[in-house]
Design a protein around this motif. Structure first.
Motif, PDB file in Angstrom:
ATOM      1  N   LEU A  39       0.685  -0.958  -0.049  1.00 47.52           N
ATOM      2  CA  LEU A  39       0.274   0.258   0.208  1.00 47.52           C
ATOM      3  C   LEU A  39       0.616   0.970   0.321  1.00 47.52           C
ATOM      4  O   LEU A  39       1.776   1.208   0.713  1.00 47.52           O
ATOM      5  CB  LEU A  39      -1.086  -0.006   0.896  1.00 47.52           C
ATOM      6  N   ASN A  40       0.388   2.366  -0.942  1.00 44.77           N
ATOM      7  CA  ASN A  40       0.955   3.801  -1.242  1.00 44.77           C
ATOM      8  C   ASN A  40       0.499   4.564  -0.109  1.00 44.77           C
ATOM      9  O   ASN A  40      -0.803   4.897  -0.337  1.00 44.77           O
ATOM     10  CB  ASN A  40       1.359   4.098  -2.240  1.00 44.77           C
ATOM     11  N   TRP A  41       0.743   4.398   1.242  1.00 44.24           N
ATOM     12  CA  TRP A  41       0.184   5.577   1.887  1.00 44.24           C
ATOM     13  C   TRP A  41       0.301   7.157   2.155  1.00 44.24           C
ATOM     14  O   TRP A  41       1.495   7.185   1.724  1.00 44.24           O
ATOM     15  CB  TRP A  41       0.456   5.106   3.678  1.00 44.24           C
ATOM     16  N   GLU A  42      -0.136   7.776   1.764  1.00 43.58           N
ATOM     17  CA  GLU A  42       0.100   9.628   1.303  1.00 43.58           C
ATOM     18  C   GLU A  42      -0.768  10.681   2.135  1.00 43.58           C
ATOM     19  O   GLU A  42      -1.957   9.785   2.540  1.00 43.58           O
ATOM     20  CB  GLU A  42       0.112   9.686  -0.422  1.00 43.58           C
ATOM     21  N   ASP A  43      -0.421  11.377   1.938  1.00 43.24           N
ATOM     22  CA  ASP A  43      -2.117  12.314   2.847  1.00 43.24           C
ATOM     23  C   ASP A  43      -2.927  12.283   2.584  1.00 43.24           C
ATOM     24  O   ASP A  43      -3.107  11.991   0.932  1.00 43.24           O
ATOM     25  CB  ASP A  43      -1.131  13.862   2.765  1.00 43.24           C
ATOM     26  N   CYS A  44      -3.379  12.660   3.104  1.00 42.66           N
ATOM     27  CA  CYS A  44      -5.975  12.224   2.301  1.00 42.66           C
ATOM     28  C   CYS A  44      -5.522  13.221   1.518  1.00 42.66           C
ATOM     29  O   CYS A  44      -5.718  14.035   1.903  1.00 42.66           O
ATOM     30  CB  CYS A  44      -6.164  11.725   3.346  1.00 42.66           C
ATOM     31  N   PRO A  45      -6.832  13.353   0.543  1.00 43.65           N
ATOM     32  CA  PRO A  45      -7.460  14.188  -0.529  1.00 43.65           C
ATOM     33  C   PRO A  45      -9.016  15.071   0.661  1.00 43.65           C
ATOM     34  O   PRO A  45      -8.855  14.079   1.078  1.00 43.65           O
ATOM     35  CB  PRO A  45      -7.564  13.687  -1.917  1.00 43.65           C
ATOM     36  N   GLU A  65      -0.747  13.620  11.166  1.00 42.00           N
ATOM     37  CA  GLU A  65      -1.376  13.261   9.413  1.00 42.00           C
ATOM     38  C   GLU A  65      -1.939  12.152   9.406  1.00 42.00           C
ATOM     39  O   GLU A  65      -1.642  10.836   9.166  1.00 42.00           O
ATOM     40  CB  GLU A  65      -0.555  13.651   8.562  1.00 42.00           C
ATOM     41  N   TRP A  66      -3.365  11.877   9.133  1.00 46.94           N
ATOM     42  CA  TRP A  66      -4.264  10.883   8.559  1.00 46.94           C
ATOM     43  C   TRP A  66      -3.237  10.419   6.965  1.00 46.94           C
ATOM     44  O   TRP A  66      -2.785  11.233   6.303  1.00 46.94           O
ATOM     45  CB  TRP A  66      -5.843  11.386   7.942  1.00 46.94           C
ATOM     46  N   GLN A  67      -3.742   9.108   7.413  1.00 45.08           N
ATOM     47  CA  GLN A  67      -2.928   8.844   5.931  1.00 45.08           C
ATOM     48  C   GLN A  67      -4.430   8.049   4.678  1.00 45.08           C
ATOM     49  O   GLN A  67      -4.915   6.845   5.800  1.00 45.08           O
ATOM     50  CB  GLN A  67      -1.786   7.676   6.012  1.00 45.08           C
ATOM     51  N   CYS A  68      -3.486   8.063   3.973  1.00 43.64           N
ATOM     52  CA  CYS A  68      -5.112   7.227   3.154  1.00 43.64           C
ATOM     53  C   CYS A  68      -4.147   6.274   1.626  1.00 43.64           C
ATOM     54  O   CYS A  68      -2.966   6.900   1.160  1.00 43.64           O
ATOM     55  CB  CYS A  68      -5.634   8.220   1.846  1.00 43.64           C
ATOM     56  N   ALA A  69      -4.588   5.381   1.274  1.00 41.18           N
ATOM     57  CA  ALA A  69      -4.037   4.454   0.743  1.00 41.18           C
ATOM     58  C   ALA A  69      -5.255   3.179  -0.704  1.00 41.18           C
ATOM     59  O   ALA A  69      -6.060   3.739   0.042  1.00 41.18           O
ATOM     60  CB  ALA A  69      -3.262   3.425   0.898  1.00 41.18           C
ATOM     61  N   ALA A  88     -10.754   2.024  -0.944  1.00 44.80           N
ATOM     62  CA  ALA A  88     -10.112   3.215  -0.537  1.00 44.80           C
ATOM     63  C   ALA A  88     -10.245   3.602   1.142  1.00 44.80           C
ATOM     64  O   ALA A  88     -11.376   3.052   1.714  1.00 44.80           O
ATOM     65  CB  ALA A  88     -10.797   4.846  -1.060  1.00 44.80           C
ATOM     66  N   LEU A  89      -9.051   2.660   1.823  1.00 47.44           N
ATOM     67  CA  LEU A  89      -8.675   3.059   2.792  1.00 47.44           C
ATOM     68  C   LEU A  89      -8.134   3.857   3.852  1.00 47.44           C
ATOM     69  O   LEU A  89      -7.255   5.136   3.037  1.00 47.44           O
ATOM     70  CB  LEU A  89      -7.533   1.710   3.122  1.00 47.44           C
ATOM     71  N   ILE A  90      -7.822   4.641   4.774  1.00 45.34           N
ATOM     72  CA  ILE A  90      -7.550   5.606   5.731  1.00 45.34           C
ATOM     73  C   ILE A  90      -6.962   4.876   7.103  1.00 45.34           C
ATOM     74  O   ILE A  90      -7.353   4.183   7.364  1.00 45.34           O
ATOM     75  CB  ILE A  90      -8.541   6.260   6.251  1.00 45.34           C
ATOM     76  N   ARG A  91      -6.009   5.492   7.258  1.00 46.67           N
ATOM     77  CA  ARG A  91      -5.424   5.313   8.919  1.00 46.67           C
ATOM     78  C   ARG A  91      -4.802   6.078   9.418  1.00 46.67           C
ATOM     79  O   ARG A  91      -4.411   7.457   8.910  1.00 46.67           O
ATOM     80  CB  ARG A  91      -4.205   3.917   8.749  1.00 46.67           C
ATOM     81  N   VAL A 214      -2.682  -8.126   4.037  1.00 47.30           N
ATOM     82  CA  VAL A 214      -2.074  -6.632   3.030  1.00 47.30           C
ATOM     83  C   VAL A 214      -1.816  -5.661   3.974  1.00 47.30           C
ATOM     84  O   VAL A 214      -0.110  -5.363   3.933  1.00 47.30           O
ATOM     85  CB  VAL A 214      -3.411  -5.687   1.998  1.00 47.30           C
ATOM     86  N   LEU A 215      -2.659  -5.557   5.261  1.00 43.29           N
ATOM     87  CA  LEU A 215      -2.425  -5.233   6.170  1.00 43.29           C
ATOM     88  C   LEU A 215      -0.841  -5.333   7.250  1.00 43.29           C
ATOM     89  O   LEU A 215      -0.490  -4.992   8.740  1.00 43.29           O
ATOM     90  CB  LEU A 215      -3.069  -4.256   7.448  1.00 43.29           C
ATOM     91  N   GLY A 216      -0.425  -6.699   7.315  1.00 43.60           N
ATOM     92  CA  GLY A 216      -0.059  -7.763   7.552  1.00 43.60           C
ATOM     93  C   GLY A 216      -0.179  -7.951   9.035  1.00 43.60           C
ATOM     94  O   GLY A 216       0.652  -8.381   9.866  1.00 43.60           O
ATOM     95  N   ASP A 217      -1.658  -8.940   9.098  1.00 47.77           N
ATOM     96  CA  ASP A 217      -1.505  -9.000  10.460  1.00 47.77           C
ATOM     97  C   ASP A 217      -2.170 -10.902  10.819  1.00 47.77           C
ATOM     98  O   ASP A 217      -2.987 -11.264   9.433  1.00 47.77           O
ATOM     99  CB  ASP A 217      -2.819  -8.758  11.411  1.00 47.77           C
TER     100      ASP A 217
END
Length: 513
Positions: A39-45, A65-69, A88-91, A214-217
């Motif tokens: 996943l490419n986590w970036e700042d959320c739009p 910051e919240w991150q989105c991917a 769409a994901l947020i973390r 994908v999150l590794g859990d």
């Protein structure tokens, strides 16, 4: 006037609002292993129109910051090597010592059709304690918001759709309601034909298991609210050995068919209205909307009857119709925080001004102040109709009206006629009700609220029984509104946090008040 941002936030809690726009379908290599994707986590739009619009999420209290991917998932889980869609994901990454981190805690806030990407930031501070040991993660389920959103009617058509008389009194009104429903459903098929068979709750549950990987859990740690409890139950049924620490709050009764669920909601909203009226008239100061609890309800009934004959000016150029007022009153009953707005809205309506009740109704329907709609309604109907096998006719609804009216004079007709939503739907429904039996699952904490209008309290016990022996652990909150954890009741939060953070399962039958 009510604060629109607060209205929106409370709408999010109620399992019904907000959604988003994003990627559609694409071709991928048959050899691609989706479980290995990074996943490419970036700042959320900023949220898209389908998510409800607005500004990008504000930083967390500590400045993070919240991150989105975007995660790729199969369009059709029956063909996992075929076309994909983007989810769409947020973390918010865990705030505590990394050595104490448990993993990701995945949230679904309900609907169905609610955007987790917009909802989680709205309540981020409420989950600060859980963030000490978890990455807080949520998502737009398939068909919702940014995740290959279902599209039906446009904003102008939706304005007309929500202005219609949803409680017909004669043959002409009944025909108009059925025609409008058929037109809406045809628009869904025309604009979203490829997605309609792919938005079942079982599909979303499989998406969550892919997210887990994908999150590794190794296990899925999960917090489901309202419809999110049904989604969590379906996940537990499909993947019982992969359930980690899970909490279900504001619990859907998994044993009911749509008719039974609608009748239960009629009783639930009536109970909430009774409690609202009693609360207003039991205070020391005079209740401005009635001299007694019965007087409050009688005046509301008279208002709705008058609106059926002659709507009030609402938010220009729209009028406040009987349907919009009923919808707005129902919205206000989702949270005790809204009761003051309901009181003010009724006062205003008695004086000939329908703006507050219309604002509440718009919040329920996902309409922003600029007249744009999220895809909450399109997604809600699409997911429900893909899940629910029964298809109810107008004749069936009319035969059931006496029982619905006995359950609630105010909401009975409204909820009974809602059962025709899936008539003429393009896709067959999957089952009469979801299967949530989960033998072998880790314990799941099931929290029921005695005053919940949308998911009546009895559903919590039914969920515990359906999950199976040794899985569901029931906790009761004697409160008001939809859900328990976000009431900030210390007893409830202590029990939930104790389980999610430290693995301490509260005693079955624990009661918080």
């Amino acid at each position: 006037m009510p604060n629109p941002s607060r209205l929106r936030a409370a709408v999010l809690t109620a399992t019904v609002l907000l959604s988003s726009l994003l990627t559609g379908c694409g071709d991928d290599s048959e050899d691609e292993d989706l479980t290995a994707q990074q996943l490419n986590w970036e700042d959320c739009p900023a949220p898209s129109q389908a998510e409800g619009g607005g500004a990008a999420p504000s930083p967390l209290p500590n400045g993070d910051e919240w991150q989105c991917a975007t995660m790729k998932a199969p369009l059709d889980w029956a063909e996992p090597k075929g076309d994909t869609i983007g989810l769409a994901l947020i973390r918010a990454e865990a705030s505590g010592d990394n050595s104490e981190r448990i993993g990701s805690l995945l949230f679904n806030f309900g609907g169905p059709g609610g955007s987790g990407v917009t909802t989680l930031p709205a309540f981020g501070e409420d989950y600060a304690a859980l963030r000490t040991r978890y990455d807080l993660v949520s998502f737009d389920p398939r068909g919702v918001g940014r995740s290959a959103p279902v599209k039906c009617e446009n904003d102008q058509q939706l304005d007309a759709f929500f202005q219609q008389d949803a409680t017909p009194d004669d043959a002409a009104e009944r025909t108009e309601l059925l025609d409008n429903t058929k037109e809406f459903n045809a628009a869904c098929e025309e604009n979203s034909e490829k997605m309609l068979p792919q938005v079942r709750t079982t599909d979303a549950a499989r998406d969550m298991d892919l997210m887990r990987q994908v999150l590794g859990d190794d296990k899925l740690h999960y917090f489901g609210i309202s419809y999110g409890t049904e989604l969590g139950g379906v996940y537990a049924h499909l993947f019982p050995e992969r359930v980690g620490r899970a909490v279900f709050d504001a619990v859907v009764d998994p044993t009911q068919n749509p008719e039974q669920g609608s009748l239960g909601q009629a009783k639930g909203f009536q109970l909430a209205l009774d409690n609202f009226a009693e609360d207003c008239t039991s205070k020391i100061e005079d209740c401005p909307i009635g001299d007694s609890a019965q007087d409050v309800k009688d005046r509301i009934a008279a208002l709705l009857a008058e609106l059926d004959r002659k709507p009030l000016p609402g938010i220009f150029p729209r009028d406040l119709t009987q349907t919009a007022a009923t919808n707005g009153i129902a919205q206000a009953l989702y949270s005790q925080d809204f009761w003051e707005y309901l009181t003010e809205g009724l006062q205003q309506a008695y004086d000939g001004d329908g703006r507050i009740l219309m604002l509440l109704s718009d919040s329920m329907n996902g309409r922003s102040e600029n007249g744009e709609y999220s895809n909450i309604t399109a997604a809600n109907i699409s997911i429900n109709c893909a899940d629910d096998k029964p298809r109810y006719t107008a004749e069936f609804v009319e035969s059931r009206l006496p029982e619905f009216r006995a359950a609630s004079e105010l909401f009975g007709d409204f909820l009974a006629w809602g059962m025709v939503s899936c008539t003429d739907w393009a896709v067959d429904g999957a089952a009469d009700h979801p299967d949530v039996s989960a033998p072998g699952s880790a314990p799941i904490l099931v929290v029921g609220n005695t005053g919940d209008p949308a998911t009546p309290y009895e559903g919590a016990r039914k969920m515990v029984q359906a999950l199976g022996e040794g899985v569901g652990v029931e906790l009761t909150y004697r409160g008001q509104g939809h859900g328990a954890y976000d009431s900030k009741n210390r007893c409830v939060q202590s029990a939930v946090n104790g389980y999610l953070l430290d693995g301490k399962v509260p005693a079955a039958g624990t009661v918080c008040s």
